[in-house]
Write an enzyme that holds these catalytic residues in place. Structure first.
Site, PDB file in Angstrom:
ATOM      1  N   GLY A  45       0.814  -1.211   0.000  1.00 23.26           N
ATOM      2  CA  GLY A  45       0.000   0.000   0.000  1.00 23.26           C
ATOM      3  C   GLY A  45       0.846   1.259   0.000  1.00 23.26           C
ATOM      4  O   GLY A  45       0.607   2.182   0.773  1.00 23.26           O
ATOM      5  N   ALA A  46       1.843   1.309  -0.894  1.00 22.11           N
ATOM      6  CA  ALA A  46       2.841   2.377  -0.836  1.00 22.11           C
ATOM      7  C   ALA A  46       2.608   3.516  -1.813  1.00 22.11           C
ATOM      8  O   ALA A  46       3.466   4.372  -1.970  1.00 22.11           O
ATOM      9  CB  ALA A  46       4.228   1.780  -1.070  1.00 22.11           C
ATOM     10  N   ASN A  47       1.458   3.545  -2.483  1.00 24.13           N
ATOM     11  CA  ASN A  47       1.248   4.595  -3.481  1.00 24.13           C
ATOM     12  C   ASN A  47       0.608   5.855  -2.908  1.00 24.13           C
ATOM     13  O   ASN A  47       0.505   6.874  -3.593  1.00 24.13           O
ATOM     14  CB  ASN A  47       0.375   4.069  -4.629  1.00 24.13           C
ATOM     15  CG  ASN A  47      -1.034   3.734  -4.171  1.00 24.13           C
ATOM     16  OD1 ASN A  47      -1.214   2.818  -3.385  1.00 24.13           O
ATOM     17  ND2 ASN A  47      -2.027   4.465  -4.658  1.00 24.13           N
ATOM     18  N   THR A  48       0.226   5.812  -1.630  1.00 15.28           N
ATOM     19  CA  THR A  48      -0.406   6.983  -1.030  1.00 15.28           C
ATOM     20  C   THR A  48      -0.260   6.947   0.485  1.00 15.28           C
ATOM     21  O   THR A  48       0.098   5.921   1.063  1.00 15.28           O
ATOM     22  CB  THR A  48      -1.912   7.044  -1.397  1.00 15.28           C
ATOM     23  OG1 THR A  48      -2.465   8.288  -0.957  1.00 15.28           O
ATOM     24  CG2 THR A  48      -2.684   5.904  -0.744  1.00 15.28           C
ATOM     25  N   GLY A  49      -0.529   8.076   1.142  1.00 11.72           N
ATOM     26  CA  GLY A  49      -0.558   8.133   2.603  1.00 11.72           C
ATOM     27  C   GLY A  49       0.732   7.740   3.290  1.00 11.72           C
ATOM     28  O   GLY A  49       1.839   8.034   2.820  1.00 11.72           O
ATOM     29  N   ILE A  50       0.593   7.031   4.402  1.00 11.50           N
ATOM     30  CA  ILE A  50       1.736   6.614   5.212  1.00 11.50           C
ATOM     31  C   ILE A  50       2.711   5.768   4.394  1.00 11.50           C
ATOM     32  O   ILE A  50       3.931   5.917   4.497  1.00 11.50           O
ATOM     33  CB  ILE A  50       1.263   5.816   6.441  1.00 11.50           C
ATOM     34  CG1 ILE A  50       0.445   6.699   7.370  1.00 11.50           C
ATOM     35  CG2 ILE A  50       2.459   5.236   7.206  1.00 11.50           C
ATOM     36  CD1 ILE A  50      -0.185   5.953   8.534  1.00 11.50           C
ATOM     37  N   GLY A  51       2.176   4.873   3.577  1.00 12.60           N
ATOM     38  CA  GLY A  51       3.026   3.996   2.790  1.00 12.60           C
ATOM     39  C   GLY A  51       3.920   4.756   1.831  1.00 12.60           C
ATOM     40  O   GLY A  51       5.120   4.466   1.703  1.00 12.60           O
ATOM     41  N   SER A 174      -3.417   0.026  14.734  1.00 12.30           N
ATOM     42  CA  SER A 174      -4.235   1.193  15.044  1.00 12.30           C
ATOM     43  C   SER A 174      -4.695   1.111  16.488  1.00 12.30           C
ATOM     44  O   SER A 174      -4.868   0.019  17.036  1.00 12.30           O
ATOM     45  CB  SER A 174      -5.458   1.233  14.115  1.00 12.30           C
ATOM     46  OG  SER A 174      -6.425   2.142  14.594  1.00 12.30           O
ATOM     47  N   TYR A 200     -13.525  -3.406  11.441  1.00  5.85           N
ATOM     48  CA  TYR A 200     -12.201  -2.779  11.346  1.00  5.85           C
ATOM     49  C   TYR A 200     -11.406  -3.009  12.627  1.00  5.85           C
ATOM     50  O   TYR A 200     -10.231  -3.393  12.583  1.00  5.85           O
ATOM     51  CB  TYR A 200     -12.345  -1.278  11.086  1.00  5.85           C
ATOM     52  CG  TYR A 200     -11.018  -0.550  11.062  1.00  5.85           C
ATOM     53  CD1 TYR A 200     -10.150  -0.669   9.974  1.00  5.85           C
ATOM     54  CD2 TYR A 200     -10.626   0.253  12.133  1.00  5.85           C
ATOM     55  CE1 TYR A 200      -8.932  -0.021   9.954  1.00  5.85           C
ATOM     56  CE2 TYR A 200      -9.406   0.912  12.118  1.00  5.85           C
ATOM     57  CZ  TYR A 200      -8.562   0.775  11.024  1.00  5.85           C
ATOM     58  OH  TYR A 200      -7.352   1.420  11.016  1.00  5.85           O
TER      59      TYR A 200
END
Length: 227
Positions: A45-51, A174, A200
Protein backbone atom coordinates in the site's frame (compact mmCIF):
# COMPACT_ATOMS: atom_id res chain seq x y z
CA UNK A 1 -11.34 42.98 24.63
CA UNK A 2 -11.29 41.18 27.94
CA UNK A 3 -14.35 39.13 27.00
CA UNK A 4 -12.27 37.39 24.33
CA UNK A 5 -9.44 36.45 26.66
CA UNK A 6 -11.10 33.37 28.16
CA UNK A 7 -12.32 31.85 24.87
CA UNK A 8 -8.94 32.46 23.23
CA UNK A 9 -7.13 30.95 26.22
CA UNK A 10 -9.37 27.88 26.16
CA UNK A 11 -8.87 27.47 22.41
CA UNK A 12 -5.11 27.85 22.77
CA UNK A 13 -5.00 25.29 25.57
CA UNK A 14 -7.07 22.76 23.60
CA UNK A 15 -4.95 23.28 20.48
CA UNK A 16 -1.74 22.90 22.47
CA UNK A 17 -2.97 19.70 24.12
CA UNK A 18 -4.00 18.33 20.73
CA UNK A 19 -0.52 18.93 19.33
CA UNK A 20 1.14 17.32 22.35
CA UNK A 21 -1.22 14.35 22.19
CA UNK A 22 -0.47 13.88 18.49
CA UNK A 23 3.27 13.95 19.16
CA UNK A 24 2.86 11.45 22.00
CA UNK A 25 0.72 9.05 19.97
CA UNK A 26 2.78 9.24 16.77
CA UNK A 27 6.13 9.20 18.54
CA UNK A 28 7.39 12.33 16.78
CA UNK A 29 9.94 12.51 13.98
CA UNK A 30 12.68 9.93 13.61
CA UNK A 31 16.01 11.59 14.51
CA UNK A 32 18.16 8.83 12.98
CA UNK A 33 20.37 9.67 10.00
CA UNK A 34 21.21 6.03 9.29
CA UNK A 35 21.40 4.89 5.67
CA UNK A 36 20.24 1.55 4.31
CA UNK A 37 22.41 1.09 1.23
CA UNK A 38 22.31 -2.52 0.08
CA UNK A 39 19.06 -3.20 1.96
CA UNK A 40 15.77 -4.19 0.32
CA UNK A 41 12.47 -2.90 1.68
CA UNK A 42 9.03 -4.24 0.73
CA UNK A 43 6.11 -1.91 1.52
CA UNK A 44 2.45 -2.75 0.91
CA UNK A 45 0.00 0.00 0.00
CA UNK A 46 2.84 2.38 -0.84
CA UNK A 47 1.25 4.60 -3.48
CA UNK A 48 -0.41 6.98 -1.03
CA UNK A 49 -0.56 8.13 2.60
CA UNK A 50 1.74 6.61 5.21
CA UNK A 51 3.03 4.00 2.79
CA UNK A 52 4.13 6.54 0.21
CA UNK A 53 5.79 8.78 2.80
CA UNK A 54 7.61 5.76 4.21
CA UNK A 55 8.76 4.66 0.77
CA UNK A 56 10.12 8.13 0.02
CA UNK A 57 11.88 8.44 3.38
CA UNK A 58 13.58 5.06 3.00
CA UNK A 59 14.46 5.75 -0.63
CA UNK A 60 16.29 8.88 0.56
CA UNK A 61 18.33 6.62 2.83
CA UNK A 62 19.55 4.62 -0.14
CA UNK A 63 17.52 1.43 0.07
CA UNK A 64 15.98 -0.64 -2.70
CA UNK A 65 12.25 -0.02 -2.37
CA UNK A 66 9.58 -2.40 -3.66
CA UNK A 67 6.11 -0.85 -3.56
CA UNK A 68 3.35 -3.46 -3.55
CA UNK A 69 0.01 -1.98 -4.66
CA UNK A 70 -3.30 -3.01 -6.19
CA UNK A 71 -3.63 -0.02 -8.55
CA UNK A 72 -0.55 -0.24 -10.77
CA UNK A 73 -1.18 3.05 -12.56
CA UNK A 74 -1.11 4.98 -9.29
CA UNK A 75 1.74 2.88 -7.92
CA UNK A 76 3.94 3.44 -10.96
CA UNK A 77 3.21 7.17 -10.84
CA UNK A 78 4.15 7.26 -7.13
CA UNK A 79 7.33 5.27 -7.76
CA UNK A 80 8.32 7.65 -10.57
CA UNK A 81 7.70 10.65 -8.31
CA UNK A 82 9.80 9.13 -5.51
CA UNK A 83 12.64 8.32 -7.90
CA UNK A 84 12.61 11.93 -9.07
CA UNK A 85 12.55 13.41 -5.57
CA UNK A 86 15.18 11.14 -4.03
CA UNK A 87 17.36 10.50 -7.12
CA UNK A 88 17.18 6.83 -6.13
CA UNK A 89 16.54 4.81 -9.28
CA UNK A 90 16.07 1.62 -7.28
CA UNK A 91 12.37 2.16 -6.52
CA UNK A 92 9.99 -0.29 -8.22
CA UNK A 93 6.24 -0.89 -8.35
CA UNK A 94 4.97 -4.49 -8.13
CA UNK A 95 1.36 -5.58 -8.37
CA UNK A 96 -0.18 -6.83 -5.13
CA UNK A 97 -3.87 -7.22 -4.33
CA UNK A 98 -4.23 -8.20 -0.67
CA UNK A 99 -7.86 -9.15 -1.31
CA UNK A 100 -6.66 -12.04 -3.47
CA UNK A 101 -4.71 -15.05 -2.22
CA UNK A 102 -3.63 -15.73 -5.81
CA UNK A 103 -2.19 -12.23 -6.14
CA UNK A 104 -0.39 -12.46 -2.80
CA UNK A 105 1.23 -15.76 -3.76
CA UNK A 106 2.30 -14.37 -7.14
CA UNK A 107 3.78 -11.27 -5.50
CA UNK A 108 5.68 -13.29 -2.90
CA UNK A 109 6.97 -15.70 -5.55
CA UNK A 110 8.22 -12.80 -7.65
CA UNK A 111 10.04 -11.36 -4.65
CA UNK A 112 11.64 -14.72 -3.86
CA UNK A 113 12.69 -15.29 -7.46
CA UNK A 114 13.93 -11.80 -8.33
CA UNK A 115 15.29 -10.41 -5.05
CA UNK A 116 18.46 -11.59 -3.38
CA UNK A 117 17.28 -10.41 0.02
CA UNK A 118 14.40 -8.82 1.97
CA UNK A 119 15.65 -6.83 4.93
CA UNK A 120 12.46 -5.01 5.88
CA UNK A 121 8.82 -5.93 5.29
CA UNK A 122 6.36 -3.15 6.09
CA UNK A 123 2.76 -4.40 6.21
CA UNK A 124 1.07 -1.04 5.75
CA UNK A 125 -1.84 -1.45 3.31
CA UNK A 126 -5.36 -1.52 4.67
CA UNK A 127 -9.01 -0.68 4.21
CA UNK A 128 -11.21 1.06 6.75
CA UNK A 129 -14.94 1.26 7.45
CA UNK A 130 -15.97 -0.19 4.10
CA UNK A 131 -19.37 -1.85 3.42
CA UNK A 132 -19.94 -5.59 3.82
CA UNK A 133 -17.66 -6.43 0.94
CA UNK A 134 -15.92 -9.78 0.50
CA UNK A 135 -12.46 -10.56 -0.79
CA UNK A 136 -11.95 -12.68 -3.90
CA UNK A 137 -11.76 -15.73 -1.61
CA UNK A 138 -14.90 -14.91 0.41
CA UNK A 139 -13.41 -13.29 3.53
CA UNK A 140 -14.72 -10.10 5.12
CA UNK A 141 -12.85 -7.37 3.23
CA UNK A 142 -11.37 -5.62 6.25
CA UNK A 143 -10.29 -8.82 7.98
CA UNK A 144 -9.07 -10.30 4.71
CA UNK A 145 -6.98 -7.33 3.59
CA UNK A 146 -5.82 -5.90 6.91
CA UNK A 147 -4.95 -9.18 8.60
CA UNK A 148 -5.20 -12.35 6.51
CA UNK A 149 -3.46 -10.88 3.47
CA UNK A 150 -0.50 -9.65 5.48
CA UNK A 151 -0.46 -12.85 7.54
CA UNK A 152 -0.05 -14.89 4.36
CA UNK A 153 2.46 -12.52 2.78
CA UNK A 154 4.64 -12.47 5.89
CA UNK A 155 4.73 -16.25 6.13
CA UNK A 156 5.50 -16.63 2.42
CA UNK A 157 8.48 -14.27 2.77
CA UNK A 158 9.61 -15.62 6.12
CA UNK A 159 12.49 -17.73 4.82
CA UNK A 160 13.78 -14.87 2.71
CA UNK A 161 13.63 -12.61 5.77
CA UNK A 162 15.51 -15.18 7.86
CA UNK A 163 18.18 -15.48 5.18
CA UNK A 164 18.59 -11.70 5.26
CA UNK A 165 18.86 -11.43 9.05
CA UNK A 166 19.13 -9.19 10.96
CA UNK A 167 15.86 -8.25 9.28
CA UNK A 168 12.60 -6.87 10.55
CA UNK A 169 8.85 -6.85 9.98
CA UNK A 170 6.76 -3.78 10.73
CA UNK A 171 3.01 -4.21 11.08
CA UNK A 172 1.00 -0.99 10.94
CA UNK A 173 -1.83 -1.30 13.45
CA UNK A 174 -4.23 1.19 15.04
CA UNK A 175 -5.44 2.29 18.45
CA UNK A 176 -8.79 0.92 17.28
CA UNK A 177 -7.53 -2.50 18.36
CA UNK A 178 -8.30 -1.49 21.96
CA UNK A 179 -12.04 -1.92 21.41
CA UNK A 180 -11.68 -4.83 19.01
CA UNK A 181 -12.98 -8.33 19.72
CA UNK A 182 -12.18 -11.48 17.79
CA UNK A 183 -15.31 -13.51 17.07
CA UNK A 184 -13.80 -16.88 16.17
CA UNK A 185 -17.28 -18.28 15.53
CA UNK A 186 -18.10 -15.66 12.89
CA UNK A 187 -14.98 -13.92 11.57
CA UNK A 188 -16.68 -13.05 8.28
CA UNK A 189 -19.92 -11.58 9.66
CA UNK A 190 -22.15 -14.23 8.16
CA UNK A 191 -24.22 -14.97 11.28
CA UNK A 192 -24.63 -11.51 12.81
CA UNK A 193 -25.47 -8.05 11.49
CA UNK A 194 -22.46 -6.45 9.86
CA UNK A 195 -20.84 -3.61 11.81
CA UNK A 196 -18.17 -1.88 9.72
CA UNK A 197 -16.57 -0.20 12.74
CA UNK A 198 -16.25 -3.42 14.73
CA UNK A 199 -15.05 -5.27 11.64
CA UNK A 200 -12.20 -2.78 11.35
CA UNK A 201 -11.38 -2.97 15.05
CA UNK A 202 -11.34 -6.77 14.86
CA UNK A 203 -8.85 -6.68 11.99
CA UNK A 204 -6.55 -4.30 13.86
CA UNK A 205 -6.67 -6.43 17.01
CA UNK A 206 -5.72 -9.41 14.83
CA UNK A 207 -2.67 -7.42 13.64
CA UNK A 208 -1.54 -6.91 17.22
CA UNK A 209 -2.08 -10.53 18.25
CA UNK A 210 -0.28 -11.78 15.15
CA UNK A 211 2.70 -9.53 15.83
CA UNK A 212 3.03 -10.61 19.45
CA UNK A 213 2.76 -14.32 18.70
CA UNK A 214 5.29 -14.24 15.86
CA UNK A 215 7.65 -12.20 18.03
CA UNK A 216 7.61 -15.06 20.55
CA UNK A 217 8.09 -17.78 17.95
CA UNK A 218 10.89 -16.00 16.13
CA UNK A 219 12.68 -14.45 19.06
CA UNK A 220 16.33 -13.91 18.17
CA UNK A 221 15.71 -14.60 14.46
CA UNK A 222 13.80 -11.52 13.35
CA UNK A 223 12.81 -8.21 14.82
CA UNK A 224 9.06 -7.62 14.89
CA UNK A 225 7.73 -4.10 15.26
CA UNK A 226 4.18 -2.92 15.83
CA UNK A 227 3.47 0.63 14.73
Amino acid sequence: MSKYILPVSVFGTVAGCAVLLKQYVTGGRCPSKATIHGKTVVITGANTGIGKETAEALAKRGGRIIMGCRDMEKCQAAAKEIRGKTLNSNVDAFHLDLASIKSIREFAERIKQEEKRVDILINNAGVMRCPAWKTEDGFDMQFGVNHLGHFLLTNLLLEKLKESAPSRVINVASLAHIIGKIDFEDLNWEKKKFDTKQAYCQSKLANVLFTRELAKRLQGKLRWLLH
